[in-house]
Scaffold this active site. Structure first.
Site, short mmCIF file in Angstrom:
data_model
loop_
_atom_site.label_atom_id
_atom_site.label_comp_id
_atom_site.label_asym_id
_atom_site.label_seq_id
_atom_site.Cartn_x
_atom_site.Cartn_y
_atom_site.Cartn_z
N HIS A 277 19.84 33.19 15.46
CA HIS A 277 21.24 32.77 15.47
C HIS A 277 21.83 32.83 14.06
O HIS A 277 22.97 33.28 13.87
CB HIS A 277 21.35 31.33 16.00
CG HIS A 277 21.02 31.18 17.45
ND1 HIS A 277 21.05 32.24 18.32
CD2 HIS A 277 20.67 30.09 18.18
CE1 HIS A 277 20.71 31.81 19.53
NE2 HIS A 277 20.48 30.52 19.47
N ARG A 353 39.82 11.25 13.53
CA ARG A 353 38.91 10.57 12.63
C ARG A 353 39.66 9.60 11.73
O ARG A 353 40.84 9.79 11.41
CB ARG A 353 38.12 11.58 11.79
CG ARG A 353 37.22 12.48 12.65
CD ARG A 353 36.32 13.32 11.77
NE ARG A 353 35.37 12.49 11.04
CZ ARG A 353 34.24 12.01 11.57
NH1 ARG A 353 33.94 12.24 12.82
NH2 ARG A 353 33.43 11.28 10.82
N ASN A 484 16.65 6.66 12.92
CA ASN A 484 16.27 5.70 13.96
C ASN A 484 15.16 6.25 14.84
O ASN A 484 14.24 5.52 15.23
CB ASN A 484 17.49 5.34 14.80
CG ASN A 484 18.47 4.45 14.06
OD1 ASN A 484 18.13 3.88 13.02
ND2 ASN A 484 19.67 4.33 14.58
#
Length: 546
Positions: A277, A353, A484
């Site tokens: 890609h 945003r 996380n």
């Protein structure tokens, strides 16, 4: 004449750590003192020794660029050095991934001052690269074997899923919020005025001169990959979505512009298909796979519906099957919940945003309003704001009180007060557990708010945690998702289950290989204590954009 003082070197903290066996000399020119202190601390914590001078013991030299290297060491001394000379980005990349990455892209050459684009040794420029910590296929094989995804803290407390089997939690992370981690433009960090760890009036401010600001010299690639992240998430294909998500984090930190796929073939998270890609993008400026998705009506429609707050991939597919093709079509859909209707009504607002300065203004309003109800209450804006991003998709507010009991019932009063002053405008989710001590006693509010003097709606989440589990909530809601996930996997490897409500010893279960979690969490007062217990290097909030 007094004898010459002997230079002492720092003893490693963990002789078996990631950087064990490395004797490091750090070129200080061009490095901010706080950043240098952080790098030294992490190297020592993970097994390296820091040398005060360039001696025969040194295996690795790190520098910001070739000018700093020559200014502090000099060409003649470099010509005698037999180790590796690397850009500091190698260190950051290794710390982010939790293991040493390939040295090849980060070899510092004197001609350009940039990372080498091939496996040239430093000897060509007056030195020689050591092969002791070089790249190999084994270095990246670990990343190809792990097939997991991040977990959204908004659902982590109610959906305890297996990273390697069920990653449906990731699909609930909406574009408007997850796009925080794809934003390449950043501004200096303005830390919250209330320290989350001490929970006192003592202010512990992170160095505001250290924002998250990756080079992002390959925005042409990361922008296309970002669109694929959202497309695959909308289609419910979370493994592919997370693959591109991880690749973006690696590519945007490269200190050079990619010109061919050979430059990235040794990098973690960049497999063969990803390399293809990248080659297509750098050769043609576009990606045929993305063009196919953008012209496919079903993909385009399902992706659009999935951007509405409250509508997940399954619901989006059902709406498509019913014949809906536009957002206007959904306005007359009877099956939508009230929250989904609000998400539809304020679709454009929620997608906009929020500039960092507006988030800071609203955080100060939230802190002032909270103090009026409950003195000494701790209110921290987490998420991408706490990580130092220039803009945010939404606001994640994490709350507690130092006495461990006054938080009970606080959220009801807080929400009412914020509505009275016209800050909170619409409710999406509101659940109280502290009064009945259910669901770990965590109270939750999701809604829409407006910045003072404006009508534009923004997404806001309020989470109130008991003091004894607040550190876990702060870690989860600060993010990012990659960090996380790594913390959860590390906890599982040590026999624990980690989420935003605690760290629980795992118990044996006849119906699950992973077992279930115990009822009672281990207790830690600070985020750092959690990191230390798990044996994970400490990252300041603005360092958690992995």
């Amino acid at each position: 004449m007094a004898p010459k003082a002997t230079k002492k070197r720092s003893a490693p903290s963990d002789p078996d750590g990631m950087f064990a066996g490395m004797d490091v000399f750090l070129v200080e020119i061009g490095v901010q003192p706080r950043r240098l202190q952080i790098w030294k601390q992490k190297l020592e914590q993970m097994g390296a020794s820091i040398e005060d001078r360039l001696s025969k013991k040194v295996t690795h030299v790190f520098a910001m660029n070739s000018e700093a290297l020559l200014q502090q060491i000099g060409r003649q001394r470099l010509s005698r050095f037999k180790g590796s000379v690397l850009l500091y980005q190698w260190l950051e990349g290794s710390l982010s991934l939790g293991e040493k990455v390939s040295e090849a892209p980060y070899i510092l050459t004197l001609e350009s001052g940039e990372g080498s684009l091939s496996n040239k040794s430093f000897k060509e420029c007056g030195s020689k690269a050591s092969n002791g910590y070089g790249s190999s296929d084994d270095e990246t094989s670990h990343h190809k074997k792990i097939r997991t995804s991040p977990e959204d803290p908004k659902t982590a407390s109610t959906k305890d899923m297996d990273d390697t089997v069920n990653i449906a939690v990731y699909e609930e992370r909406k574009t408007v919020s997850s796009s925080d981690d794809l934003s390449p433009t950043h501004s200096p960090v303005n830390s919250s005025p209330t320290t989350p760890d001490a929970l006192t009036k003592t202010v512990e401010i992170s160095d505001s001169s250290l924002p998250y600001s990756p080079p992002d010299q390959n925005h042409n690639i990361t922008e296309i990959f970002g669109k694929l992240v959202n497309t695959y998430r909308a289609l419910g294909d979370d493994r592919r979505s997370f693959s591109y998500y991880k690749a973006i984090a690696v590519i945007e930190k490269l200190p050079f512009k990619i010109e061919n796929m050979d430059q990235v073939k040794h990098l973690p998270a960049i497999g063969k298909s990803m390399q293809d890609h990248i080659q297509e993008i750098v050769s043609t400026g576009k990606l045929s796979k993305l063009e196919h998705f953008e012209t496919d009506e079903k993909v385009r429609t399902v992706s659009l519906f999935g951007e509405v707050w409250g509508i997940g991939p399954a619901t989006a597919l059902k709406l498509y099957d019913k014949g809906h093709r536009t957002l206007d079509d959904l306005k007359n859909e009877d099956s939508l919940t009230n929250a989904q209707r609000l998400g539809l009504k304020y679709f454009d607002d929620i997608k906009t945003r929020i500039p960092r300065h507006e988030v800071q203004e609203m955080e100060q309003l939230l802190q002032k309003a909270a103090e009026e109800i409950l003195p000494e209450v701790v209110v921290i804006c987490g998420g991408s704001y706490r990580r130092g991003k220039a803009s945010c998709g939404d606001m994640d507010i994490v709350i507690t009180h130092p006495d461990g009991k006054s938080h009970i019932g606080f959220l009801r009063k807080y929400v009412k007060h914020l509505k009275d002053i016209k800050f909170l405008r619409e409710d999406l989710i509101f659940s109280i557990h502290s009064e009945e001590d259910t669901d770990a006693g965590v109270d939750t509010y999701f809604g829409l708010c407006t910045c003072p003097g404006r009508e534009l709606r923004h997404r806001i989440d309020l989470k109130v945690y008991p003091r004894d589990i607040y550190a876990f909530g702060l870690i989860a809601w600060t993010g990012n998702d990659v960090l996380n996930r790594r913390l959860r996997l590390l906890a599982e490897s040590k026999g624990y289950r980690l989420d935003d409500t605690g760290l629980f010893p795992a118990t044996q279960s006849s119906s699950s290989k992973r077992g279930t979690r115990a009822i009672t969490s281990l207790r830690f007062k600070t985020e750092r204590e959690v990191f230390d217990f798990l044996g994970f290097p400490w990252f300041e909030p603005h360092e958690r954009n992995l």
